[in-house]
Enzyme design. Structure first.
Site, PDB file in Angstrom:
ATOM      1  CB  CYS A  96      -0.896  -0.181   1.114  1.00  0.00           C
ATOM      2  SG  CYS A  96      -2.442   0.923   1.114  1.00  0.00           S
ATOM      3  CG  HIS A 116      -4.026  -3.711   3.778  1.00  0.00           C
ATOM      4  ND1 HIS A 116      -2.793  -3.161   4.291  1.00  0.00           N
ATOM      5  CD2 HIS A 116      -4.569  -2.774   2.777  1.00  0.00           C
ATOM      6  CE1 HIS A 116      -2.687  -1.886   3.630  1.00  0.00           C
ATOM      7  NE2 HIS A 116      -3.726  -1.608   2.908  1.00  0.00           N
TER       8      HIS A 116
END
Lengths: 246, 446
Positions: free
Chosen positions: A95, A196
């Site tokens: 990310c 994630h």
């Protein structure tokens, strides 16, 4: 005994969405095989480590505010990280870590945060903070010649463009941009992704790809990893694949 | 137009009641659309309003504050069932207003969702805002913590009413600086308790000073990032508390606030903070000390918050954990208890839970002591099993049973003390499953 050395950067600031779990999983899978796994942390204002002495550099995701905090510090590490990457140190980036390694990140207000420029993609956040790519995601990647379906959770505003070698093909979810075909960025020694979950929790092949890469650095003969009992992990992934793809 | 909208709203409430349905949210949603998203402004409220917000503890504190005033003989309107979004508050007011939208009461006590504070109280005049804490909670729904705090901070910039803040939570305490003109900012704090630590123990948010970016220093951490903090650079954190809990002993449990000793029923540090917030409101509104004593000493919780069940002759304690802080607290309570025990963890990923379950990786399972077996259940039973396994717990002692009744059967199969942790949408189904077991095999809710 084989050993690998990991540098976990900004662990105290970029640990949103359970990304710290990835290191717990790496340690766990190494320990089960008798591989020593040393994880050092680096954060803002720590003395600069010798980046090239590490087998893997890991950066997780964080809130926008924290990301701004670290970008300045990261620039000071640029040369060290660049040198390490070129000498084969694995880059595992989630990310925010993924975004910061590109050319730049333009936030929702139009402010540009300079990236490290290790890779030539860039990221632009839409002007409305409400437009985010959020949800479960499945991508199909190829690791060591094998096709693997990887399950995770994406939650990003930034739209990453200009990726030439993506990590996987999106089977469900958004990927690099809203409704895009591909997700992440991949090289032999780079996995950069929005996943994630944490990413490694349901996808043991990804952890093992990296562990295998690390233990084989400079090895004279190919070292094959001892298989582990991944029943829980595989069942966990199967539940999600059945739910999302059927 | 306004009258028509109120009339429509009231008719919906009546219809739902006739159908024996709970009119918790739907009338508000209809009115919200009719009024172009300004539903709350329909109402005319002349009495003071106290709002309670924060990540954890809203329902408990709201109920206790309401009791302070009810026992003082006031006529209250309160959203006891926790319908705390603007639409829920709107439905509540619809049930209590006349055709002109006038709300008649001595006081409104409203639990309010963190993200709805600005929208509701830009339309209704607020007397007191109590902010308990800000933790990571359902990140994918609420957006990142910072965005949420910014929203409330924006509201506080022009707010001049009473602002009661947790002075040991930097995320909350920073709101006290939003409006330098507001003379009514009051902090509640708690002194070090027996399980406080010198270093941070669990993943947390807000390690940096929100004003100058410096790393905050702590005298002690009570849990997560709650503790006595200070910014060494700009001095954020230096203020005189309005009220402080001291001499905290959770074994008894007792604590002292403002020179007065309290004996609450619940033995957690959370509860001490919650009750100190209640005591702060009591002090502010000059509530009779006897009433405050009674409320704080009698307060106990049902609905899956440290609720006890008997599974045959085996005692099981159920606690809701919708975020890592809640889960870590339950694990601590479990650890602090002697003897062997077993854990059932029920994890769902429904919309109200937040679809992302990665927060379970912020739970510190490595502290497990004398936990002889773990059963997992819920829509994400495998995720929590993997998480516990990777903390180093023997996978041979983990049993995955996605079906809740099977999970409870499995838990009750062996002797000994049981703990049950369930996240938001899992709590009620888990309670029901525990009760079904008791009905079948003896025991019951205790």
């Amino acid at each position: 005994m084989k050993s690998i050395k990991i540098l976990h950067m900004y662990a105290d600031m970029l640990d949103l969405y359970g990304d710290g779990g990835n290191m717990e999983i790496m340690k766990y899978r190494c320990a089960k095989r008798g591989i020593e796994c040393q994880v050092d942390s680096y954060s803002i204002n720590s003395p600069k480590p010798d980046f090239s002495s590490y087998d893997l550099i890991y950066i997780g995701g964080g809130a926008d505010l924290e990301q701004q905090h670290i970008s300045e510090d990261l620039m000071k590490c640029r040369e060290g990280i660049m040198k390490a990457y070129k000498s084969g140190t694995f880059q595992f980036l989630i990310c925010g870590g993924y975004q910061l390694m590109g050319k730049f990140y333009r936030d929702a207000d139009g402010n540009e945060i300079k990236g490290l420029g290790l890779f030539d993609y860039h990221t632009v956040a839409p002007s409305s903070r409400k437009l985010r790519c959020i949800g479960n995601i499945v991508i199909r990647a190829e690791l060591d010649g094998k096709s693997v379906d990887i399950v995770g959770f994406e939650n990003h505003g930034g739209q990453t463009k200009g990726v030439k070698t993506p990590f996987g093909k999106v089977l469900c979810g958004n990927g690099n941009c809203a409704s895009s075909e591909f997700e992440g960025y991949f090289e032999k020694n780079v996995i950069a992704t929005y996943l994630h979950g944490p990413c490694l929790s349901k996808n043991p092949e990804v952890s093992d790809y990296m562990i295998s890469y690390c233990v084989n650095r400079g090895a004279s003969e190919k070292i094959t990893l001892q298989p582990l009992d991944d029943k829980l992990e595989n069942d966990c992934r199967k539940v999600m694949l059945d739910r999302l793809l059927k | 137009m306004k009258r028509l909208q109120i009339l429509i709203g009231k008719i919906i409430v009546k219809l739902l009641r006739l159908m024996h349905r709970n009119a918790g949210n739907l009338p508000g949603i209809v009115l919200w659309h009719l009024s172009r998203h300004k539903a709350v402004s329909m109402f005319k409220v002349d009495c003071p309003i106290i709002a309670i917000t924060g990540t954890n503890g809203k329902t408990s504190v709201t109920n206790c504050i309401a009791q302070l005033f009810e026992k003082s003989g006031k006529k209250l309107i309160i959203n006891r069932e926790g319908n705390n979004l603007d639409t829920g508050i709107c439905s509540l007011l619809l049930r209590h207003c006349d055709m002109k939208g006038r709300v008649k009461a001595d006081l409104l006590v409203l639990e309010t969702d963190e993200s709805h504070v600005p929208v509701v109280y830009s339309q209704l005049k607020l007397d007191t805002l109590v902010v308990l804490n800000f933790f990571r909670d359902q990140l994918d729904r609420n957006g990142e913590m910072e965005t949420l705090i910014q929203k409330i901070n924006g509201f506080c910039k022009t707010f001049e009413g009473n602002l009661i803040l947790n002075g040991n939570d930097p995320n909350t305490a920073r709101l006290g600086k939003a409006n330098p003109k507001n003379k009514n900012v009051k902090y509640f704090t708690a002194e070090r308790y027996q399980f406080a630590t010198d270093t941070i123990f669990e993943a947390s948010e807000g390690r940096f000073c929100p004003f100058c970016g410096e790393t905050l220093t702590y005298d002690y951490y009570q849990y997560s990032h709650i503790g006595k903090f200070r910014c060494p650079k700009c001095g954020f954190g230096d203020y005189t508390p309005y009220i402080t809990a001291s001499s905290i002993d959770l074994e008894k449990p007792v604590f002292t606030a403002d020179g007065h000793a309290y004996s609450p029923r619940l033995n957690s540090i959370y509860n001490v903070y919650n009750m100190t917030a209640v005591a702060a409101v009591a002090k502010l509104y000059n509530i009779d000390q006897k009433i405050t004593d009674e409320v704080i000493s009698k307060y106990t919780v049902k609905n899956g918050r440290m609720e006890n069940f008997m599974l045959g002759d085996r005692k099981a304690t159920l606690n809701l954990a919708k975020n890592p802080v809640g889960a870590n607290m339950t694990l601590r309570v479990m650890n602090e208890m002697n003897g062997e025990k077993e854990l059932l963890f029920v994890l769902n990923d429904n919309v109200a839970d937040g679809l992302d379950v990665s927060w379970i990786w912020d739970i510190n399972f490595s502290i497990f002591e004398r936990v002889t077996r773990v059963v997992t259940s819920g829509t994400r039973a495998y995720d929590i099993a993997v998480r516990i396994k990777c903390s180093g717990y023997d996978p041979a002692k983990i049993v995955v049973k996605p079906d809740l009744d099977e999970a409870v059967e499995e838990l009750a199969r062996t002797e000994g003390r049981k703990f049950v942790i369930a996240n938001y949408t899992a709590v009620q189904p888990t309670r029901s499953a525990l009760k079904r077991y008791s009905e079948k095999h003896g025991g019951g809710s205790k």
